[in-house]
Design an enzyme around this catalytic site. Structure first.
Site, short mmCIF file in Angstrom:
data_model
loop_
_atom_site.label_atom_id
_atom_site.label_comp_id
_atom_site.label_asym_id
_atom_site.label_seq_id
_atom_site.Cartn_x
_atom_site.Cartn_y
_atom_site.Cartn_z
N GLY A 1 -28.81 12.89 32.79
CA GLY A 1 -30.12 13.53 32.67
C GLY A 1 -31.14 12.66 33.39
O GLY A 1 -30.77 11.75 34.15
N LYS B 1 -20.35 13.93 30.93
CA LYS B 1 -19.21 14.60 30.29
C LYS B 1 -18.90 16.01 30.77
O LYS B 1 -17.84 16.53 30.50
CB LYS B 1 -19.35 14.55 28.77
CG LYS B 1 -20.46 15.32 28.15
CD LYS B 1 -20.37 15.11 26.64
CE LYS B 1 -21.48 15.72 25.88
NZ LYS B 1 -21.38 15.50 24.44
N GLN C 1 -38.77 22.88 29.96
CA GLN C 1 -39.61 23.95 30.50
C GLN C 1 -41.04 23.49 30.76
O GLN C 1 -41.52 23.46 31.88
CB GLN C 1 -39.62 25.12 29.51
CG GLN C 1 -38.27 25.79 29.34
CD GLN C 1 -38.32 26.97 28.38
OE1 GLN C 1 -39.37 27.32 27.83
NE2 GLN C 1 -37.20 27.62 28.17
N GLY C 2 -41.73 23.10 29.66
CA GLY C 2 -43.18 22.90 29.70
C GLY C 2 -43.63 21.93 30.77
O GLY C 2 -44.45 22.26 31.62
N GLU D 1 -50.43 21.92 25.95
CA GLU D 1 -49.44 22.18 24.89
C GLU D 1 -49.98 21.67 23.56
O GLU D 1 -51.00 20.97 23.51
CB GLU D 1 -48.10 21.51 25.25
CG GLU D 1 -47.36 22.25 26.37
CD GLU D 1 -46.06 21.61 26.80
OE1 GLU D 1 -45.68 20.55 26.24
OE2 GLU D 1 -45.41 22.16 27.71
N HIS E 1 -38.43 22.87 17.23
CA HIS E 1 -39.40 23.56 18.10
C HIS E 1 -39.76 24.87 17.42
O HIS E 1 -38.87 25.60 16.97
CB HIS E 1 -38.81 23.80 19.48
CG HIS E 1 -39.85 24.15 20.51
ND1 HIS E 1 -40.55 25.33 20.48
CD2 HIS E 1 -40.32 23.46 21.57
CE1 HIS E 1 -41.40 25.35 21.50
NE2 HIS E 1 -41.29 24.22 22.17
N ARG F 1 -46.28 20.20 16.60
CA ARG F 1 -45.07 21.00 16.36
C ARG F 1 -44.59 21.01 14.92
O ARG F 1 -44.09 22.02 14.44
CB ARG F 1 -43.96 20.42 17.20
CG ARG F 1 -43.68 21.28 18.35
CD ARG F 1 -42.67 20.67 19.22
NE ARG F 1 -43.13 20.92 20.57
CZ ARG F 1 -42.55 20.49 21.66
NH1 ARG F 1 -41.49 19.74 21.56
NH2 ARG F 1 -43.02 20.79 22.83
N HIS G 1 -34.70 20.73 18.06
CA HIS G 1 -35.07 20.60 19.47
C HIS G 1 -34.96 19.18 20.00
O HIS G 1 -34.49 18.95 21.11
CB HIS G 1 -36.52 21.10 19.61
CG HIS G 1 -37.06 21.05 21.00
ND1 HIS G 1 -36.53 21.79 22.03
CD2 HIS G 1 -38.12 20.35 21.54
CE1 HIS G 1 -37.22 21.57 23.14
NE2 HIS G 1 -38.18 20.68 22.87
N GLU H 1 -33.60 10.19 25.37
CA GLU H 1 -33.62 10.74 24.01
C GLU H 1 -32.70 9.98 23.05
O GLU H 1 -32.89 10.01 21.83
CB GLU H 1 -33.27 12.24 24.05
CG GLU H 1 -33.65 12.95 22.78
CD GLU H 1 -33.55 14.47 22.88
OE1 GLU H 1 -33.67 15.03 24.00
OE2 GLU H 1 -33.36 15.10 21.83
N ARG I 1 -42.73 13.59 17.90
CA ARG I 1 -43.05 13.46 19.32
C ARG I 1 -44.11 14.46 19.75
O ARG I 1 -44.05 15.64 19.41
CB ARG I 1 -41.78 13.69 20.15
CG ARG I 1 -42.04 13.76 21.64
CD ARG I 1 -40.76 13.92 22.42
NE ARG I 1 -40.15 15.21 22.24
CZ ARG I 1 -40.32 16.26 23.06
NH1 ARG I 1 -41.11 16.15 24.11
NH2 ARG I 1 -39.69 17.38 22.83
#
Ligand code: FAD
Ligand code: SIN
Length: 546
Positions: free
Chosen positions: A13, A34, A46-47, A121, A250, A296, A357, A381, A392
């Site tokens: 990632g 993996k 996305q955001g 956001e 989320h 959130r 999420h 993460e 977060r």
């Protein structure tokens, strides 16, 4: 088979890729991942990425928003470092070819910070989300992978699943690690899914960049790779893990049996989308003055409360008032996806529910990504750096991964320069005493049971009774998995199941420990925050087995 390199990176990632590109300047890199290299949480982001670019915005405001969201547990030094380094990391992405949106057009042509379009956001007091339409993660992942492919010092091993870290004191039968807690990391045992063999990767420096653990829950926005492997491997090897009770749900995933909890970005609410009930009435004003743009944890709990009160399966998210042209330009991916499931978001509200999420906790690190095992770094993460505290702030995750891969790579390059450690001879993986399993049902049954029990007993709203129930059940499951693990040949599913069960157990133990409600951890028995007793991290470490 033994593979040697200066750096071993586990995960492809944003954290793993960015670190790889930087350390490749100093040495050889083996990067194991993996599945396909692009398969990661990053690819689905996305955001966007939170960072201060507007001249009316300030570092202080971004820091304040991060503190407010983190509910008293953010580390101020970490927050300051990450927020202030943000713009430099975004500029670096632009140089590497990531095409962010501009103010003036929906095309991806932002060539510098002056032209960046900044979204909004939940929990942010200003517009500061740098984005590539509603597919920011894919834009970042593609650009980084392109650079990786051009770099001949980096070898990427796809379909290679790391099983366990190798430390100096690793005993080899099935990678059972018995560390002294002053241990050194020398690589990892890795399962080659195609060849069905275990390879030994030996390295001077190892990075865990394995991402989150959303799959621990029945409903999650995360792709299948998110089984908490790095956190489980780190814990087994003897690292400190922290704050695993803080699982972020989320608020808005698409409610549809085939949608696999497809995320509907918070940016939709940032652009004026409103949550409404079945009667079309908005409800967030009852829960927070910031209404739909509250943090959130607040929004997810509000939806949970509304669903329990009404007995309905979902609430609705409506942005249709913004018109077709705007919606199609700003959210092309969401528009397309929703339409595939039969919802036209330009004309009607979308049915949404909360889903697991993001994991705020993880392997504890210092400000340069070091774990407490020498030569083992953890970024992204899988790490718990102190940035997020108890919740977060939206779009602070990609930011954290970028800043920490930068800091950690510099520290790791220094480590390599000064490396004098003599790693003891590493024995190959031992599979002598195991046979092929004829009981795959144990794996699939326990997989489902863990995810269901975590959703029902360790979800958005918790109680001591539910946590105790979960604890009893997970102990039995862990015992079953361990017995099975030693008796039969390993498979990818079994490795992931063992990690899923370990992380579920760690989440439950952290949640049972915290006798208050704070941020993402809400226990009906202790509904208030208790600063005098609990304004501190939850720390766990595997007992030393001598
Ligand atoms: P990942 O990107 O998840 O990468 C982990 C890698 O490790 C993968 O390649 C995986 O295959 C590999 N791996 C895992 N275990 C093993 C193993 N045992 N052996 C080998 N390889 C392994 N954050 C934001 O800041 N902004 C957003 O807009 C945003 N939107 C999101 C939307 C969605 C749908 C999701 C799911 C998350 C979103 N997030 C967002 C969160 C953010 O995407 C992640 O936290 C971040 O991308 C994590 O990056 P990472 O490099 O740590 O892990
Ligand atoms: C989203 O787009 O809503 C996800 C943002 C995040 O997880 O930070």
């Amino acid at each position: 088979m033994k593979i040697e390199s200066d750096f071993l990176i586990i995960g492809s990632g944003v954290a793993g890729l960015m670190f790889a590109l930087k350390v490749a300047e100093a040495g050889t890199v083996a990067l194991v991942t993996k599945k396909r290299a692009a398969e990661s949480n990053t690819n689905y982001a996305q955001g966007g990425i939170a960072s201060v670019f507007d001249h009316l915005d300030s570092y202080e405001a971004h820091m304040e928003d991060t503190f407010n969201s983190g509910s008293g547990l953010c580390d101020p030094n970490v927050v300051e470092m990450v927020v202030k380094d943000g713009p430099a990391r975004i500029r670096e992405l632009i140089r590497l070819g990531v095409q962010f949106n501009t103010k003036s057009s929906p095309e991806h042509i932002a060539l510098n910070e002056e032209t960046l379009d900044l979204g909004r956001e939940g929990g942010h007091s200003w517009n500061r989300i740098v984005h590539a339409q509603d597919m920011t993660g894919e834009a970042v992942e593609c650009a980084l992978l392109e650079q990786i492919q051009k770099n001949d010092r980096i070898t990427v091993y796809e379909n290679h699943l790391a099983i366990d870290l190798i430390t100096c004191s690793t005993r080899v039968k099935r990678g059972l690690v018995t560390t002294t807690h002053e241990d050194h990391c020398c690589g990892a045992y890795v399962f080659d899914r195609s060849g069905r063999i275990v390879k030994t990767f030996c390295s001077k420096i190892t990075l865990l960049a394995t991402g989150g653990a959303g799959k621990v829950y029945l409903y999650t926005s995360n792709p299948d790779i998110a089984t908490g492997d790095g956190i489980a491997m780190g814990y087994r090897a003897g690292t400190t893990v922290a704050n695993l009770e803080f699982v972020q749900f989320h608020p808005t995933c698409l409610y549809h049996p085939d949608a696999k909890n497809f995320l509907i970005s918070e940016a939709v609410r940032g652009e004026g989308g409103r949550l409404i009930d079945a009667q079309g009435k908005s409800f967030m004003e009852k829960y927070d003055p910031l209404k739909d743009l509250a943090c959130r944890d607040v929004v997810a709990r509000a939806i949970d409360t509304e669903l329990k009160k009404s007995g309905k399966e979902f609430v609705l998210l409506d942005i249709s008032h913004k018109g077709e042209t705007f919606i199609k330009n700003r959210f092309p991916n969401l528009y397309r996806k929703a339409l595939q499931f039969g919802f036209d978001m330009t004309k009607e509200p979308l049915p949404v529910v909360p889903a697991a999420h993001y994991m705020c906790g993880g392997v504890a690190t210092d400000m340069e990504g070091r774990s407490d095992i020498r030569y083992l770094y953890v970024v992204g993460e899988a790490a718990c750096t102190g940035l997020h505290g108890a919740n977060r702030l939206a779009s602070n995750s990609l930011l954290e991964a970028l800043v920490y891969s930068h800091k950690a790579s510099a520290a790791a390059i220094e480590d390599l320069k000064n490396y004098q450690f003599k790693c003891p001879e590493i024995s190959p993986w031992d599979e002598m005493s195991t046979t092929d399993s004829d009981e795959q049902i144990m794996v699939s049954h326990n997989w489902d049971e863990i995810r269901r029990l975590m959703w029902n007993y360790v979800g958005i709203v918790r109680s001591d009774k539910r946590l105790e129930r979960a604890k009893r059940r997970i102990e039995i499951i862990l015992k079953e998995i361990n017995e099975y693990y030693w008796d039969f040949k390993i498979t990818a599913d079994l490795i992931e199941l063992r990690n899923l069960a370990t992380v579920a157990d760690l989440i439950i133990r952290c949640a049972m420990h915290r006798k208050e409600s704070r941020g993402l951890h809400y226990n009906i028995g202790y509904p208030e925050k208790n600063d005098s007793l609990w304004k501190k991290d939850t720390i766990l470490r595997r007992p030393f087995i001598g």
